[in-house]
Scaffold this active site. Structure first.
Site, PDB file in Angstrom:
ATOM      1  N   SER A  21      20.072 -21.990  65.613  1.00 24.97           N
ATOM      2  CA  SER A  21      18.895 -21.548  66.368  1.00 24.97           C
ATOM      3  C   SER A  21      19.163 -21.600  67.874  1.00 24.97           C
ATOM      4  O   SER A  21      19.694 -22.587  68.395  1.00 24.97           O
ATOM      5  CB  SER A  21      17.691 -22.435  66.041  1.00 24.97           C
ATOM      6  OG  SER A  21      16.623 -22.084  66.891  1.00 24.97           O
ATOM      7  N   SER A  23      16.609 -21.220  69.958  1.00 25.72           N
ATOM      8  CA  SER A  23      15.327 -21.585  70.579  1.00 25.72           C
ATOM      9  C   SER A  23      15.401 -22.872  71.401  1.00 25.72           C
ATOM     10  O   SER A  23      14.843 -22.913  72.513  1.00 25.72           O
ATOM     11  CB  SER A  23      14.245 -21.699  69.502  1.00 25.72           C
ATOM     12  OG  SER A  23      14.031 -20.437  68.934  1.00 25.72           O
ATOM     13  N   THR A  68      11.110 -20.365  61.649  1.00 26.40           N
ATOM     14  CA  THR A  68      12.101 -19.311  61.449  1.00 26.40           C
ATOM     15  C   THR A  68      12.481 -19.229  59.972  1.00 26.40           C
ATOM     16  O   THR A  68      11.888 -19.916  59.126  1.00 26.40           O
ATOM     17  CB  THR A  68      13.309 -19.499  62.411  1.00 26.40           C
ATOM     18  OG1 THR A  68      14.135 -18.356  62.307  1.00 26.40           O
ATOM     19  CG2 THR A  68      14.104 -20.758  62.117  1.00 26.40           C
ATOM     20  N   LYS A  72       8.768 -18.225  57.426  1.00 27.82           N
ATOM     21  CA  LYS A  72       7.743 -17.494  58.186  1.00 27.82           C
ATOM     22  C   LYS A  72       6.573 -17.010  57.319  1.00 27.82           C
ATOM     23  O   LYS A  72       5.450 -16.922  57.793  1.00 27.82           O
ATOM     24  CB  LYS A  72       8.365 -16.281  58.880  1.00 27.82           C
ATOM     25  CG  LYS A  72       9.184 -16.624  60.105  1.00 27.82           C
ATOM     26  CD  LYS A  72       9.597 -15.349  60.811  1.00 27.82           C
ATOM     27  CE  LYS A  72      10.502 -15.625  61.970  1.00 27.82           C
ATOM     28  NZ  LYS A  72      10.810 -14.414  62.741  1.00 27.82           N
ATOM     29  N   GLY A 247      18.384  -6.932  70.951  1.00 30.98           N
ATOM     30  CA  GLY A 247      17.385  -7.864  70.436  1.00 30.98           C
ATOM     31  C   GLY A 247      17.141  -9.090  71.299  1.00 30.98           C
ATOM     32  O   GLY A 247      16.236  -9.874  71.002  1.00 30.98           O
TER      33      GLY A 247
HETATM   34  P1  NAP Z   1      15.306  -9.239  56.080  1.00 30.02           P
HETATM   35  O1  NAP Z   1      13.887  -9.587  55.847  1.00 30.02           O
HETATM   36  O2  NAP Z   1      16.350  -9.769  55.177  1.00 30.02           O
HETATM   37  O3  NAP Z   1      15.395  -7.628  56.069  1.00 30.02           O
HETATM   38  C1  NAP Z   1      16.629  -6.941  56.191  1.00 30.02           C
HETATM   39  C2  NAP Z   1      16.415  -5.469  55.895  1.00 30.02           C
HETATM   40  O4  NAP Z   1      17.660  -4.804  56.089  1.00 30.02           O
HETATM   41  C3  NAP Z   1      15.983  -5.168  54.467  1.00 30.02           C
HETATM   42  O5  NAP Z   1      15.105  -4.071  54.504  1.00 30.02           O
HETATM   43  C4  NAP Z   1      17.298  -4.799  53.786  1.00 30.02           C
HETATM   44  O6  NAP Z   1      17.136  -3.932  52.692  1.00 30.02           O
HETATM   45  C5  NAP Z   1      17.984  -4.057  54.911  1.00 30.02           C
HETATM   46  N1  NAP Z   1      19.437  -4.030  54.731  1.00 30.02           N
HETATM   47  C6  NAP Z   1      20.279  -5.081  54.731  1.00 30.02           C
HETATM   48  N2  NAP Z   1      21.533  -4.660  54.551  1.00 30.02           N
HETATM   49  C7  NAP Z   1      21.487  -3.307  54.409  1.00 30.02           C
HETATM   50  C8  NAP Z   1      22.455  -2.304  54.175  1.00 30.02           C
HETATM   51  N3  NAP Z   1      23.750  -2.597  54.083  1.00 30.02           N
HETATM   52  N4  NAP Z   1      22.042  -1.020  54.087  1.00 30.02           N
HETATM   53  C9  NAP Z   1      20.730  -0.709  54.202  1.00 30.02           C
HETATM   54  N5  NAP Z   1      19.751  -1.618  54.417  1.00 30.02           N
HETATM   55  C10 NAP Z   1      20.133  -2.909  54.527  1.00 30.02           C
HETATM   56  O7  NAP Z   1      15.766  -9.667  57.538  1.00 30.02           O
HETATM   57  P2  NAP Z   1      14.854  -9.687  58.870  1.00 30.02           P
HETATM   58  O8  NAP Z   1      14.289 -11.032  59.050  1.00 30.02           O
HETATM   59  O9  NAP Z   1      13.947  -8.512  58.840  1.00 30.02           O
HETATM   60  O10 NAP Z   1      15.982  -9.541  60.007  1.00 30.02           O
HETATM   61  C11 NAP Z   1      16.683  -8.332  60.129  1.00 30.02           C
HETATM   62  C12 NAP Z   1      17.500  -8.305  61.407  1.00 30.02           C
HETATM   63  O11 NAP Z   1      16.650  -8.398  62.540  1.00 30.02           O
HETATM   64  C13 NAP Z   1      18.520  -9.451  61.537  1.00 30.02           C
HETATM   65  O12 NAP Z   1      19.677  -8.932  62.116  1.00 30.02           O
HETATM   66  C14 NAP Z   1      17.823 -10.414  62.470  1.00 30.02           C
HETATM   67  O13 NAP Z   1      18.746 -11.194  63.216  1.00 30.02           O
HETATM   68  C15 NAP Z   1      17.105  -9.437  63.386  1.00 30.02           C
HETATM   69  N6  NAP Z   1      15.933 -10.057  64.018  1.00 30.02           N
HETATM   70  C16 NAP Z   1      15.950 -10.166  65.373  1.00 30.02           C
HETATM   71  C17 NAP Z   1      14.871 -10.741  66.019  1.00 30.02           C
HETATM   72  C18 NAP Z   1      14.887 -10.866  67.515  1.00 30.02           C
HETATM   73  O14 NAP Z   1      14.129 -11.648  68.066  1.00 30.02           O
HETATM   74  N7  NAP Z   1      15.703 -10.093  68.195  1.00 30.02           N
HETATM   75  C19 NAP Z   1      13.762 -11.194  65.284  1.00 30.02           C
HETATM   76  C20 NAP Z   1      13.781 -11.050  63.896  1.00 30.02           C
HETATM   77  C21 NAP Z   1      14.882 -10.477  63.271  1.00 30.02           C
HETATM   78  P3  NAP Z   1      17.300  -4.461  51.162  1.00 30.02           P
HETATM   79  O15 NAP Z   1      16.108  -5.348  50.920  1.00 30.02           O
HETATM   80  O16 NAP Z   1      17.308  -3.232  50.364  1.00 30.02           O
HETATM   81  O17 NAP Z   1      18.587  -5.252  51.150  1.00 30.02           O
END
Ligand code: NAP
Length: 282
Positions: A21, A23, A68, A72, A247
């Site tokens: 983290s 944070s 986190t 969540k 991000g």
């Molecule tokens: P999550 O709930 O696991 O969602 C990931 C999404 O990506 C799902 O829809 C998944 O689809 C899809 N995915 C994963 N691998 C894939 C692939 N190879 N091809 C197509 N689709 C794919 O994760 P999350 O919490 O939303 O986080 C997602 C990303 O956002 C991470 O990289 C995280 O670090 C980033 N994030 C950044 C912040 C920030 O503050 N900048 C905040 C939150 C999240 P399936 O379910 O079909 O696998």
């Protein structure tokens, strides 16, 4: 060095794993700059211990905490009050004390929107394209709807999950990955919410080189990934003349808004940004 005494107020972040983290880095930098008597600590809590841990935290002198992965969504059932925004998103990332117990809200939405609000655009005329339908996508769709964007399109690889997403978010249209060639050229705002390209898979991108060529110069490409910075998707998009956002700003701004809630005063966002940039050595 900050001196922690018996009077120091506690803030923290719960998650599992918690070791990576960022944070604590940005929050403790802001706390130091403000000169307030607080400390922000990482608290590793496993899924099976969450309910017990929340009850225990209630009995400690913890003023508030961030939430986190993977808590969540599940934490919401253990809180005494959840904001309408967090209910709509289905996720809470910021918790503070109320008179009965704990209140929670979601600051990811405002954190996501912060860098977009810096740009001059007529948002009601922009049809955003969102890659992925996971937790982050929910905050993104809520944010884009609030911004006034119409015709939000969400792209994913699993038809069942896409259908479920649309059932909950009736304002979006859902598409499969194979529809991307037509969708990208018509998109002035593309948001990647998938982890494709995140460290250590830094050579990966959700879009192959052919698809990237469809990105219009001047389009905004926003990748929620912050390690690496920029991601391969953003490097590809910059070459196409797109305006890119990574991000890190979302991360900083969701944290700054949470700290404002706990401290009830403005917080030094630039200090938080610099602390993260120094720590990540970027
Ligand atoms: P999550 O709930 O696991 O969602 C990931 C999404 O990506 C799902 O829809 C998944 O689809 C899809 N995915 C994963 N691998 C894939 C692939 N190879 N091809 C197509 N689709 C794919 O994760 P999350 O919490 O939303 O986080 C997602 C990303 O956002 C991470 O990289 C995280 O670090 C980033 N994030 C950044 C912040 C920030 O503050 N900048 C905040 C939150 C999240 P399936 O379910 O079909 O696998």
């Amino acid at each position: 060095m900050q001196i922690i005494t018996g009077k120091t107020k506690l803030l923290g972040v719960i998650g599992d794993p918690i070791e990576h983290s960022l944070s604590p880095v940005m929050h403790n930098a802001a706390i130091k700059a403000l000169g307030v008597d607080y400390v922000y600590i990482p608290l590793g809590i496993k899924t099976e211990d969450l309910e017990r841990a929340i009850a225990t935290l209630g009995g400690l002198n913890l003023e508030g905490f961030n939430v986190t992965i993977p808590h969540k969504q599940r934490i919401m059932q253990f809180l005494d009050e959840v904001s309408p925004l967090a209910k709509r998103v289905g996720a809470t990332n910021t918790v503070w004390r109320n008179q009965q117990g704990w209140s929670g809200t979601n600051t990811d939405v405002a954190g996501f929107l912060a860098p977009l609000k810096e740009l001059e655009r007529n948002w009601s005329e922009i049809k955003p394209l969102v890659l992925g339908y996971g937790g982050a996508a929910r905050a993104v769709v809520e944010g884009l709807s609030g911004l006034g964007c119409q015709g939000i399109r969400v792209v994913g690889r699993n038809l069942e999950k896409l259908a479920l997403f649309q059932k909950e978010w009736s304002q979006v249209e859902v598409y499969q990955w194979s529809d991307l060639p037509e969708l990208i050229s018509a998109s002035e705002l593309l948001v990647n919410t998938t982890p494709i390209g995140m460290y250590p898979q830094v050579q990966e991108s959700p879009l192959d080189d052919d698809l990237v060529k469809s990105i219009q110069p001047g389009a905004i490409v926003y990748d929620l990934i912050y390690t690496p910075r920029p991601s391969k998707l953003l490097i590809q998009s910059q070459k196409q003349g797109a305006e890119t956002i990574d991000g890190l700003e979302m991360l900083i701004n969701q944290g700054a808004i949470a700290l404002e809630i706990w401290l009830q005063q403005p917080v030094p966002v630039e200090v938080m940004r610099q602390a993260l940039l120094n720590y990540l050595q970027i």
